[in-house]
Each structure stands twice: as C-alpha cells, then as structure tokens.
Design a protein around this motif. Structure first.
Motif, short mmCIF file in Angstrom:
data_model
loop_
_atom_site.label_atom_id
_atom_site.label_comp_id
_atom_site.label_asym_id
_atom_site.label_seq_id
_atom_site.Cartn_x
_atom_site.Cartn_y
_atom_site.Cartn_z
N HIS B 29 -1.83 -3.47 -1.22
CA HIS B 29 -1.21 -2.29 -1.82
C HIS B 29 -2.18 -1.12 -1.85
CE1 HIS B 29 1.97 -4.74 -4.29
NE2 HIS B 29 2.26 -4.66 -2.99
N ASN B 30 -1.65 0.08 -1.54
CA ASN B 30 -2.50 1.26 -1.58
C ASN B 30 -2.73 1.75 -3.00
OD1 ASN B 30 -2.89 1.47 1.17
ND2 ASN B 30 -1.04 2.68 1.47
N SER B 95 3.09 -0.82 -3.70
CA SER B 95 3.10 -0.52 -2.28
C SER B 95 3.74 0.84 -2.03
CB SER B 95 3.87 -1.61 -1.53
OG SER B 95 4.03 -1.27 -0.18
#
Lengths: 110, 114
Positions: B29-30, B95
């Motif tokens: 996930h960013n 995400s």
C-alpha cells in the motif's frame, strides 16, 4: 468545520432485540462514509463504505444506510458476538484521511 | 497474510524518555497513517504518508515525528514523552487502486507515560 457525531455512546440490547446506531455528519462534499467495528484490544475492522444518499449495504445481521445528513447501522436480531464498538468515519483530504466519530459501544446480552 | 503489524504491543515510558513505534505492512500500500485513540474517543490522525519519502502532519502532530524510507515501513517517533501521550496508537494503510480508500489497521500499541 467538518465533523461527525455518533449516538448513543453506549447501547445494551438483549439477544434478538433489533436496533440502530446513528452517525450524523456535517461535511462539505462527502467522499465516502465508513463503518468500522472495533473489538476490545484490537484495531478497527472495516465493515462498509457508502458514497451517496440512498445507498444501502448489508452484511449478515448488519445493514448500513446513508442520507444527506446521517448514516444508520441497523442491527437485526443481534447476537452476543456482535458486541463491539462501532465507529463511523468520513473521507477527507488529498491523502484519503479518515475523520472518526467517538463510536457507539454495543453490548448484546444473552 | 500479516497485513499491518505493529510493535511493541505494550510499553511503559518515563517522562522525558523517547521511543519508536514500529509499523510495517505487506500489502504494498502507498498510503500509511498513524492515529491515536484516547479512552471513549474516536481516532485522531497524527501523521500520514502517501508514499516513500513523503510525509505530512495530521490533526495532532505535536510531540511526534515520522519517516517513510520504504513502502513497507512507517515508524512513529516520540521524543521527550509526556503523560499527555498516554494513549493507544494505531497504524493503518490503504491502497490507491482497486477497492480504494479502505484503511486496514494494525492491532495497536498501548503506551503509558508515567
């Protein structure tokens, strides 16, 4: 100022006694309304996302609904294992931050 | 599937001590977030990150610092701990693709400053 208010703070039900939890919000441009469940000593667990007025979502004994000012979490024929704190939150900001209400602590008695 | 992992689970600090709360996620996930939760209250955002090398302040950042050198890790640093920092700290990630905006939370770190 954007804000979210949950009521009641605490709710005790008998097993099988249906009820609803309320989440009132004041948000300029709602981008998503979230419901989470939190068990004691654990992190919040995602339940539902609602995006527009009139939308409804269901999962087992839970149903979430959304109007332009409120969201309701309806609990039908609850069981003791539904006991938890239920949090609502709205999406805000460019990084998709969540602003949370203070939660409703639900206790279902056998 | 480990998801979001936080360490330690519990910690007691003396006033003025420092510590780092660790958070790692294995979902690529960013976006990552740090919240604190006081008794009977909702979660309040401390810091967040939209990717490695990028961090920004949330609602209650005073007394904390963060860094994000990798996608997986987002540690929270407490310098000069104060009793007001007694709380439960949660790390979360989300995400930017697929079913977006859902934040996944760790189990929390319970911190007491005495």
């Amino acid at each position: 100022e954007d804000q979210v208010t949950q009521s009641p703070e605490a709710l005790r039900l008998q097993e099988g006694e249906s009820s609803s939890l309320n989440c009132s919000y004041t948000v300029s441009g709602l981008r998503g309304l979230f419901w989470y469940r939190q068990d004691p000593g654990k992190g919040p667990e995602f339940l539902f996302t609602l995006y527009s007025a009139g939308e409804e979502k269901e999962k087992e004994r839970l149903k979430a609904t959304l109007t332009k000012k409120e969201s309701f979490l309806h609990i039908t024929a609850p069981k003791p294992e539904d006991s938890a704190t239920y949090l609502c939150a709205f999406l805000t900001g460019s990084a998709r931050q969540l602003t949370f209400g203070s939660g409703t602590q639900l206790t279902v008695l056998p | 599937n480990a998801g979001v992992t936080q360490t330690p689970k519990f910690r007691i600090l003396k006033i003025g001590q420092s510590m780092t709360l660790q958070c790692t996620q294995d979902m690529n996930h960013n976006y990552m977030y740090w919240y604190r939760q006081d008794p009977g209250m909702g979660l309040k955002l401390i810091y967040y990150s939209v990717g490695a090398g990028i961090t920004d302040k949330g609602e209650v950042p005073n007394g904390y610092n963060v860094s994000r050198s990798t996608t997986e890790d987002f540690p929270l640093r407490l310098e000069l701990a104060a009793p007001s920092q007694t709380s439960v700290y949660f790390c979360a990630s989300s995400s930017t693709s697929g079913v977006g905006n859902i934040q996944y939370f760790g189990a929390g770190t319970r911190l007491s400053v005495l």
